[in-house]
Design a protein around this motif. Structure first.
Motif, mmCIF file in Angstrom:
data_model
loop_
_atom_site.group_PDB
_atom_site.id
_atom_site.type_symbol
_atom_site.label_atom_id
_atom_site.label_comp_id
_atom_site.label_asym_id
_atom_site.label_seq_id
_atom_site.Cartn_x
_atom_site.Cartn_y
_atom_site.Cartn_z
ATOM 1 N N THR A 91 3.122 18.109 -12.733
ATOM 2 C CA THR A 91 2.937 16.854 -13.472
ATOM 3 C C THR A 91 1.720 16.984 -14.395
ATOM 4 N N ALA A 92 1.530 15.976 -15.244
ATOM 5 C CA ALA A 92 0.400 15.982 -16.178
ATOM 6 C C ALA A 92 -0.835 15.399 -15.501
ATOM 7 N N TRP A 93 -2.001 15.801 -15.990
ATOM 8 C CA TRP A 93 -3.245 15.341 -15.377
ATOM 9 C C TRP A 93 -3.396 13.819 -15.454
ATOM 10 N N ALA A 94 -2.847 13.196 -16.497
ATOM 11 C CA ALA A 94 -2.964 11.738 -16.619
ATOM 12 C C ALA A 94 -2.357 11.042 -15.397
ATOM 13 N N ASN A 95 -1.276 11.586 -14.871
ATOM 14 C CA ASN A 95 -0.649 10.992 -13.680
ATOM 15 C C ASN A 95 -1.517 11.205 -12.442
ATOM 16 N N VAL A 96 -2.191 12.349 -12.393
ATOM 17 C CA VAL A 96 -3.106 12.628 -11.288
ATOM 18 C C VAL A 96 -4.262 11.631 -11.313
ATOM 19 N N GLU A 97 -4.773 11.363 -12.511
ATOM 20 C CA GLU A 97 -5.883 10.396 -12.653
ATOM 21 C C GLU A 97 -5.489 9.046 -12.065
ATOM 22 N N ARG A 98 -4.250 8.644 -12.329
ATOM 23 C CA ARG A 98 -3.798 7.335 -11.811
ATOM 24 C C ARG A 98 -3.756 7.354 -10.290
ATOM 25 N N ALA A 99 -3.280 8.458 -9.730
ATOM 26 C CA ALA A 99 -3.245 8.562 -8.265
ATOM 27 C C ALA A 99 -4.668 8.613 -7.692
ATOM 28 N N LEU A 100 -5.554 9.366 -8.350
ATOM 29 C CA LEU A 100 -6.946 9.448 -7.867
ATOM 30 C C LEU A 100 -7.621 8.078 -7.933
ATOM 31 N N ASP A 101 -7.333 7.325 -8.993
ATOM 32 C CA ASP A 101 -7.912 5.976 -9.104
ATOM 33 C C ASP A 101 -7.468 5.104 -7.933
ATOM 34 N N ARG A 102 -6.190 5.213 -7.581
ATOM 35 C CA ARG A 102 -5.687 4.413 -6.452
ATOM 36 C C ARG A 102 -6.324 4.856 -5.139
ATOM 37 N N LEU A 103 -6.465 6.171 -4.961
ATOM 38 C CA LEU A 103 -7.098 6.676 -3.737
ATOM 39 C C LEU A 103 -8.562 6.225 -3.663
ATOM 40 N N ARG A 104 -9.228 6.265 -4.815
ATOM 41 C CA ARG A 104 -10.643 5.863 -4.872
ATOM 42 C C ARG A 104 -10.763 4.374 -4.543
ATOM 43 N N ALA A 105 -9.901 3.572 -5.137
ATOM 44 C CA ALA A 105 -9.943 2.121 -4.901
ATOM 45 C C ALA A 105 -9.677 1.786 -3.431
ATOM 46 N N ALA A 106 -8.913 2.650 -2.748
ATOM 47 C CA ALA A 106 -8.609 2.435 -1.328
ATOM 48 C C ALA A 106 -9.631 3.115 -0.418
ATOM 49 N N ASN A 107 -10.706 3.637 -1.024
ATOM 50 C CA ASN A 107 -11.740 4.372 -0.263
ATOM 51 C C ASN A 107 -11.125 5.511 0.567
ATOM 52 N N VAL A 153 -0.354 8.002 -3.672
ATOM 53 C CA VAL A 153 -0.205 9.168 -4.573
ATOM 54 C C VAL A 153 1.076 9.098 -5.397
ATOM 55 N N ARG A 154 1.801 8.003 -5.284
ATOM 56 C CA ARG A 154 3.083 7.867 -5.981
ATOM 57 C C ARG A 154 3.006 8.180 -7.485
ATOM 58 N N PRO A 155 1.941 7.749 -8.229
ATOM 59 C CA PRO A 155 1.927 8.019 -9.676
ATOM 60 C C PRO A 155 1.973 9.511 -10.043
ATOM 61 N N SER A 156 1.651 10.386 -9.094
ATOM 62 C CA SER A 156 1.646 11.814 -9.436
ATOM 63 C C SER A 156 3.022 12.452 -9.281
ATOM 64 N N GLY A 157 4.034 11.664 -8.876
ATOM 65 C CA GLY A 157 5.386 12.198 -8.749
ATOM 66 C C GLY A 157 5.556 13.015 -7.472
#
Ligand code: SF4
Length: 226
Positions: free
Chosen positions: A48-64, A83-87
């Motif tokens: 997948t593209a890094w932009a999708n990883v960023e979205r997943a990392l943001d969600r993980l970060r927000a969930a501590n 981690v769903r946004p990363s496919g």
């Protein structure tokens, strides 16, 4: 000068050119990043593209959930959802679990990353869902030990430049080419890969490369007029 020394000089000259072109750009794993975030990113970026990883990392970060302990404590479905946004999120959650189990077997992430690099690489490659590219990214950007990461950007750029084992698509063949010709230095190898990725994303694109903006065009057999 023998052929090996000439190749080393050429690779370092290319490094300098790529650095001049891209040093101003930011890159997610350079110069330093949290080791666990590197590992999570290296697994999530598969296919997948890094932009999708960023979205997943943001969600993980927000969930501590961006520590091994916090991620390990998540129920299975919760990790998949984060981690769903990363496919391929079910597989990727399973790969993260496999990585957490590996760290736990070694007494924690710090102890795992402190293993000698060849042993760490063997442990990573024996872990479900971790191939050579992911393993080497973890070694160089999380453990901060020398490893030269090979990816599609690397093979495309150097094949176009007619440098290296251009007819091969074999990871180990390309990696040996670089490690045999470059002085072993973690920072240089880490930065070289980052610069190759930036060049592949911004200029030496798969379709419609931006050769008119590329300072390598004069020596590049693949250079196109765009
Ligand atoms: S000249 Fe074009 S094809 Fe050659 S390295 Fe630069 S961007 Fe890639």
């Amino acid at each position: 000068m023998d052929a090996g020394a000439a190749t080393t000089r050429d690779l370092m000259a290319l490094y300098g050119e790529l650095d001049a072109l891209h040093a101003w750009r930011g890159w997610h794993w350079w110069p330093d990043a949290d080791p666990f975030e590197v590992i999570v990113g290296a697994i999530l970026v598969q296919n997948t593209a890094w932009a999708n990883v960023e979205r997943a990392l943001d969600r993980l970060r927000a969930a501590n959930a961006l520590t091994p302990e916090a991620m390990d404590a998540l129920p299975g479905a919760a990790l998949e959802e984060l981690v769903r946004p990363s496919g391929q999120y079910r597989q990727k959650a399973k790969k993260l679990r496999a990585m957490l189990a590996l760290a736990a077997r070694h007494g924690g992430l710090a102890a795992l990353l402190a293993l000698p690099a060849p042993l760490l690489r063997a442990e990573l490659l024996a872990t479900w869902g971790i191939g050579p590219e992911t393993a080497d990214a973890i070694i160089v950007y999380a453990a901060r030990e020398p490893a030269f990461v090979i990816d599609a950007y690397t093979m495309r750029l150097f094949s176009r430049l007619d440098v290296g084992p251009v007819t091969s698509r074999d990871y180990a063949t390309w990696q040996t080419f670089f490690t045999a010709h470059l002085p072993e230095d973690r920072d240089t190898w880490a930065r070289y890969h980052a610069l190759i990725v930036m060049h592949g994303k911004h200029l030496c694109r798969k379709r419609a490369p931006r050769c008119s903006q590329c300072t390598l065009a004069a020596r590049c057999p693949f250079a196109q007029t765009d």
